[in-house]
Design a protein around this motif. Structure first.
Motif, mmCIF file in Angstrom:
data_model
loop_
_atom_site.group_PDB
_atom_site.id
_atom_site.type_symbol
_atom_site.label_atom_id
_atom_site.label_comp_id
_atom_site.label_asym_id
_atom_site.label_seq_id
_atom_site.Cartn_x
_atom_site.Cartn_y
_atom_site.Cartn_z
ATOM 1 N N THR A 1 -6.548 6.762 0.171
ATOM 2 C CA THR A 1 -5.753 7.920 0.567
ATOM 3 C C THR A 1 -4.287 7.609 0.318
ATOM 4 N N VAL A 2 -3.486 8.640 0.168
ATOM 5 C CA VAL A 2 -2.059 8.448 -0.079
ATOM 6 C C VAL A 2 -1.391 7.764 1.107
ATOM 7 N N ASP A 3 -1.749 8.149 2.333
ATOM 8 C CA ASP A 3 -1.138 7.521 3.510
ATOM 9 C C ASP A 3 -1.427 6.027 3.554
ATOM 10 N N ALA A 4 -2.668 5.649 3.287
ATOM 11 C CA ALA A 4 -3.027 4.235 3.305
ATOM 12 C C ALA A 4 -2.317 3.482 2.184
ATOM 13 N N LEU A 5 -2.208 4.121 1.041
ATOM 14 C CA LEU A 5 -1.483 3.494 -0.072
ATOM 15 C C LEU A 5 -0.031 3.235 0.310
ATOM 16 N N GLN A 6 0.609 4.199 0.936
ATOM 17 C CA GLN A 6 2.026 4.038 1.285
ATOM 18 C C GLN A 6 2.222 2.942 2.325
ATOM 19 N N ARG A 7 1.278 2.819 3.246
ATOM 20 C CA ARG A 7 1.387 1.742 4.242
ATOM 21 C C ARG A 7 1.232 0.375 3.567
ATOM 22 N N ALA A 8 0.297 0.285 2.639
ATOM 23 C CA ALA A 8 0.097 -0.984 1.941
ATOM 24 C C ALA A 8 1.311 -1.327 1.083
ATOM 25 N N ALA A 9 1.886 -0.327 0.443
ATOM 26 C CA ALA A 9 3.027 -0.564 -0.444
ATOM 27 C C ALA A 9 4.231 -1.091 0.322
ATOM 28 N N LYS A 10 4.429 -0.627 1.545
ATOM 29 C CA LYS A 10 5.576 -1.073 2.338
ATOM 30 C C LYS A 10 5.556 -2.575 2.593
ATOM 31 N N GLU A 11 4.357 -3.160 2.585
ATOM 32 C CA GLU A 11 4.250 -4.589 2.866
ATOM 33 C C GLU A 11 4.821 -5.449 1.740
ATOM 34 N N ALA A 12 5.135 -4.825 0.609
ATOM 35 C CA ALA A 12 5.783 -5.560 -0.482
ATOM 36 C C ALA A 12 7.141 -6.114 -0.054
ATOM 37 N N ALA A 13 7.733 -5.520 0.961
ATOM 38 C CA ALA A 13 9.060 -5.949 1.410
ATOM 39 C C ALA A 13 9.076 -7.384 1.916
ATOM 40 N N ALA A 14 7.927 -7.923 2.287
ATOM 41 C CA ALA A 14 7.868 -9.283 2.834
ATOM 42 C C ALA A 14 7.687 -10.349 1.752
ATOM 43 N N ALA A 15 7.550 -9.944 0.503
ATOM 44 C CA ALA A 15 7.188 -10.894 -0.555
ATOM 45 C C ALA A 15 8.381 -11.332 -1.394
ATOM 46 N N ASP A 16 8.284 -12.545 -1.901
ATOM 47 C CA ASP A 16 9.285 -13.062 -2.846
ATOM 48 C C ASP A 16 8.980 -12.595 -4.271
ATOM 49 N N ILE A 17 7.690 -12.389 -4.553
ATOM 50 C CA ILE A 17 7.251 -11.920 -5.862
ATOM 51 C C ILE A 17 6.347 -10.715 -5.635
ATOM 52 N N VAL A 18 6.691 -9.595 -6.241
ATOM 53 C CA VAL A 18 5.930 -8.362 -6.073
ATOM 54 C C VAL A 18 5.310 -8.007 -7.416
ATOM 55 N N ILE A 19 3.980 -7.910 -7.426
ATOM 56 C CA ILE A 19 3.254 -7.675 -8.674
ATOM 57 C C ILE A 19 2.419 -6.405 -8.549
ATOM 58 N N LYS A 20 2.632 -5.490 -9.456
ATOM 59 C CA LYS A 20 1.777 -4.299 -9.585
ATOM 60 C C LYS A 20 1.003 -4.449 -10.889
ATOM 61 N N ALA A 21 -0.313 -4.478 -10.799
ATOM 62 C CA ALA A 21 -1.149 -4.580 -11.987
ATOM 63 C C ALA A 21 -1.444 -3.195 -12.548
ATOM 64 N N SER A 22 -1.823 -3.140 -13.790
ATOM 65 C CA SER A 22 -2.289 -1.887 -14.384
ATOM 66 C C SER A 22 -3.711 -1.607 -13.903
#
Length: 362
Positions: free
Chosen positions: A66-87
């Motif tokens: 769901t979009v809401d769950a995706l947005q919550r997961a995406a916010k957790e990128a703020a805690a990382a030193d390396i942020v990777i989005k795969a295709s």
């Protein structure tokens, strides 16, 4: 260092050809001290078809489709030193890319990891609305698991600051020689899911040669082919779970690799199947693609065919003794040069050198 990795799935190889790549590479990076969290959506029945449980070397976060769950997961990128989005994550990829990169700290290393560069580049060329067009300007480096110079040039031409291949490899802990299994006895085995840009090549390199070699036996594995017409000397077994891949690879006299059309056209794109099979000591027959010799030596470590007639000729003259020798040489080569430890060393070097740049620029 903390890595937030957003991909299709780490725990399920079901309709997910990148699973082996993710597992081998991320486990090797974890061994180097990286703290990795893998975020994957619950889509395509992958969670119902898990073939591993979450490993101890990586935290796995499964979020609802769901979009809401995706947005919550995406916010957790703020805690990382390396942020990777795969295709090819498989659920709202554009939105996920936007949200993940927006959440990343300014000092974080931002990576787009393309696990199917030919498909991604084709989309970029035909769809100017894709988020990746604009995102490339803010991404520090594009990594790909294949493609070589043609893909590097294409990405740079579209605005990427850097594009570096980190090729598929072998995880010797999961893919290795085992005893033959009678379930998989055949002269030639092929394993691959049914995809639009592979089907014609499967007909050319597998189905048509099987019709002409009616005294030889063929083993056909992979999802989606159940209604595909085939001659009686082909045994279709459907989806083959990861736990059976080693036996599938070592039992037939030879196994066949058939590249998708887009992979073959770009070249420099060894499939995970090539390294899996070589790691099991299989004799591999592959369709031709540019760059094969960078990974395995033709005629000594791998057999190369350019069309169905080549396949008929090679298989007709292939003895069990020669097949075993080719498999032994392939295994030695991949252990020496193409394990995921080798690939992780490359990725580690890329990460560390570019992290210093982002820290200096902050």
């Amino acid at each position: 260092m903390k890595i937030a990795f957003y991909g299709s799935s780490l725990v399920s190889a079901y309709w997910n050809g990148a699973a082996t790549y993710y597992r081998g590479l991320l486990r090797a990076l974890a061994a180097k001290g990286y703290d990795i969290t893998f975020y994957e959506p619950d889509v395509y029945d992958r969670q119902k078809n898990r073939d591993i449980e979450p490993p101890d070397w990586c935290k796995v976060v499964v979020y609802e489709g769901t979009v809401d769950a995706l947005q919550r997961a995406a916010k957790e990128a703020a805690a990382a030193d390396i942020v990777i989005k795969a295709s090819g994550v498989g659920f709202e990829d554009d939105l996920l890319l936007d949200r993940v990169m927006a959440a990343a700290r300014p000092s974080a290393l931002k990576v787009f990891w393309d696990v199917d560069a030919p498909a991604t580049l084709a989309e970029l060329r035909t769809d100017p609305a894709l988020s990746l067009h604009g995102a490339l300007k803010g991404i520090d480096v594009v990594l790909t698991y294949g493609g070589g110079d043609p893909v590097i040039r294409a990405y740079r031409g579209m605005g990427a600051a850097e594009c570096i291949p980190v090729y598929n490899g072998l995880d010797p802990e999961t893919h290795h020689p085992v005893s033959p299994d009678r379930r998989f006895e055949a002269d030639l085995g092929f394993l691959g899911n049914r995809l639009p840009d592979r089907e014609a090549r499967v007909e050319q390199f597998f189905l048509e040669p099987a019709k002409r070699l009616e005294k030889q036996t063929f083993l056909f594995g992979g999802s989606g082919w159940q209604d595909k017409p085939r001659p009686p000397n082909i045994k279709y077994i459907g989806h083959v779970p990861t736990r059976d891949h080693n036996a599938f690879n070592v039992t037939p006299k030879a196994v066949l690799n058939i590249s998708r059309s887009s992979m073959a056209e770009n070249g420099f794109s060894p499939a995970t199947r090539v390294f899996e099979a070589a790691g099991a000591g299989a004799c591999i027959i592959t369709d031709y693609w540019e760059g094969i010799e960078l990974f395995l030596k033709p005629d000594e470590e791998i057999l190369v065919v350019r069309d169905g007639q080549d396949l008929v000729d090679v298989l007709s003259g292939l003895t069990h003794e020669r097949a075993r020798e080719i498999g032994r040489r392939a295994l030695a080569r991949v252990l020496n040069e193409h394990t995921y430890e080798h690939r992780a060393a490359e990725a580690d070097k890329i990460f560390r050198s570019r992290l210093h740049r982002t820290e200096a620029a902050e």
